[in-house]
Design a protein around this motif. Structure first.
Motif, PDB file in Angstrom:
ATOM      1  N   LYS A  31       0.864  -0.787  -0.239  1.00  0.00           N
ATOM      2  CA  LYS A  31       0.400  -0.170   0.128  1.00  0.00           C
ATOM      3  C   LYS A  31       0.773   1.679   0.179  1.00  0.00           C
ATOM      4  O   LYS A  31       0.838   2.760  -0.832  1.00  0.00           O
ATOM      5  CB  LYS A  31      -0.552   0.354   0.892  1.00  0.00           C
ATOM      6  CG  LYS A  31      -2.019  -0.688   1.134  1.00  0.00           C
ATOM      7  CD  LYS A  31      -3.130  -0.586   2.536  1.00  0.00           C
ATOM      8  CE  LYS A  31      -4.139  -1.388   2.329  1.00  0.00           C
ATOM      9  NZ  LYS A  31      -5.058  -1.555   3.695  1.00  0.00           N
ATOM     10  N   ASP A  35       0.835   4.467  -2.969  1.00  0.00           N
ATOM     11  CA  ASP A  35       0.944   5.345  -2.679  1.00  0.00           C
ATOM     12  C   ASP A  35       1.779   6.555  -2.892  1.00  0.00           C
ATOM     13  O   ASP A  35       1.526   7.606  -3.231  1.00  0.00           O
ATOM     14  CB  ASP A  35       0.566   6.053  -0.774  1.00  0.00           C
ATOM     15  CG  ASP A  35      -1.072   4.993  -0.288  1.00  0.00           C
ATOM     16  OD1 ASP A  35      -1.896   4.849  -1.341  1.00  0.00           O
ATOM     17  OD2 ASP A  35      -0.343   4.535   0.568  1.00  0.00           O
ATOM     18  N   GLU A  63      -8.759  -5.136  -5.643  1.00  0.00           N
ATOM     19  CA  GLU A  63      -8.391  -3.624  -4.780  1.00  0.00           C
ATOM     20  C   GLU A  63      -7.215  -2.718  -5.438  1.00  0.00           C
ATOM     21  O   GLU A  63      -7.949  -2.051  -5.269  1.00  0.00           O
ATOM     22  CB  GLU A  63      -7.909  -4.376  -3.548  1.00  0.00           C
ATOM     23  CG  GLU A  63      -7.886  -3.838  -2.139  1.00  0.00           C
ATOM     24  CD  GLU A  63      -6.814  -3.996  -0.839  1.00  0.00           C
ATOM     25  OE1 GLU A  63      -6.435  -3.456  -0.013  1.00  0.00           O
ATOM     26  OE2 GLU A  63      -6.313  -5.468  -0.610  1.00  0.00           O
ATOM     27  N   LYS A  67      -7.096   0.706  -6.402  1.00  0.00           N
ATOM     28  CA  LYS A  67      -6.952   2.656  -5.473  1.00  0.00           C
ATOM     29  C   LYS A  67      -6.536   3.356  -6.792  1.00  0.00           C
ATOM     30  O   LYS A  67      -6.785   4.075  -6.230  1.00  0.00           O
ATOM     31  CB  LYS A  67      -6.155   1.955  -5.183  1.00  0.00           C
ATOM     32  CG  LYS A  67      -5.377   2.632  -3.964  1.00  0.00           C
ATOM     33  CD  LYS A  67      -4.418   1.975  -2.891  1.00  0.00           C
ATOM     34  CE  LYS A  67      -2.723   3.018  -2.108  1.00  0.00           C
ATOM     35  NZ  LYS A  67      -4.369   3.369  -1.078  1.00  0.00           N
TER      36      LYS A  67
END
Length: 301
Positions: A31, A35, A63, A67
């Motif tokens: 993640k 990001d 997922e 995102k």
């Protein structure tokens, strides 16, 4: 007893009470990489990170895609809001070029070539402005002085069709006219629209006024057709071709320009282009066909 438990378990599975194990949550480290790639604003880096993340965590592919889609939606919403608030004189991008040229036809010479291209992409509107000048002066005599400027607004009707307007100003005394103004409007079609390749065609009626040098001024109602092709050959090279025809009962004009642009570094590129212009009924003493080869450095801004 065992048979009863077995039958009970089978009944629970059949009735959907027992579900398949849920996919493991995406690790915090992955993640964090996604990001960071999103925050960098580098679309290429984000695509690379997302690809490897899905390869190493295939159960979390949905997922990861969700995102990235949320990120793209946020960017689109921010861009739309910015464009709605911007005045007409903002949100333009473009390039300037400077170099040299070699011509054949009415003059055989070489000199300085300069150009400017501007573009503003709005929500429904696309505005394009182009200007080019080729100039040479030798022994106190001007041997080449050609000007060309055009402005084209496009209004999107749907994903494939748009309405266009076009105003063009030309100045080329060596081809027999002091000033020539053309105005046209009609419909364009986006035949191909891909990330690395696009092809548009457009056409409609056109009005043309020509101020001659040794001949009377003329005003005609004509028909205009044009095609614009763009091919992103690789990350470093791009090919463009622009063709235009103006048909009339008097003098018809045909023009075609092909340009190959190669990235040098950052905002700087090199461009080699070849243009052909043909007049079916030029003024007396003028050649029907002119060609010009340009080699320029291009700066994007």
């Amino acid at each position: 007893m065992k048979s009863a438990l077995r039958l009970g378990a089978m009944a629970m599975i059949a009735s959907g009470v027992v579900a398949a194990p849920a996919a493991a949550e995406l690790p915090p480290s992955v993640k964090a990489m996604l990001d960071a790639a999103i925050a960098s604003g580098d679309a290429g880096a984000l695509a690379t990170v997302a690809r490897f993340a899905k390869q190493t965590h295939p159960d979390n592919a949905a997922e990861i895609d969700e995102k990235i889609q949320a990120h793209k939606a946020a960017i689109d919403a921010e861009r739309e809001a910015r464009l709605r608030q911007a005045s007409f004189f903002h949100a333009w991008s473009g390039s300037g070029e400077l170099g040299g040229f070699i011509t054949t036809g009415n003059t055989e010479s070489s000199g300085i070539s300069a150009g400017l291209s501007l573009e503003r992409r709005g929500i429904d509107w696309l505005h394009k402005f182009r200007a080019n000048v080729d100039y040479q002066r030798s022994d106190g005599v001007t041997t080449r002085n050609q000007w060309l400027a055009s402005y084209e607004p496009n209004f999107t009707l749907n994903d494939a069709i748009y309405a266009y307007g076009l105003a063009t100003y030309e100045k080329d005394r060596f081809q027999g006219f002091s000033d020539r103004t053309t105005a046209s409007g009609g419909v364009g079609v986006r035949l191909v629209r891909q990330a690395d390749f696009s092809l548009d065609i457009k056409g409609g009626p056109a009005w043309r006024h020509t101020v001659g040098i040794d001949e009377p001024d003329t005003t005609e109602l004509n028909t205009l057709a044009a095609a614009d092709l763009r091919w992103q050959i690789s990350r470093a090279f791009e090919l463009k071709n622009n063709a235009q025809a103006v048909w009339s009962s008097g003098n018809s004009s045909y023009a075609n320009t092909t340009g190959l642009t190669g990235k040098l570094n950052g905002s700087l590129s090199a461009r080699l282009s070849y243009a052909v212009r043909h007049e079916t009924s030029p003024p007396a003493g003028s050649e029907m066909t002119d060609t010009i080869t340009r080699a320029t450095l291009v700066y994007d801004f």
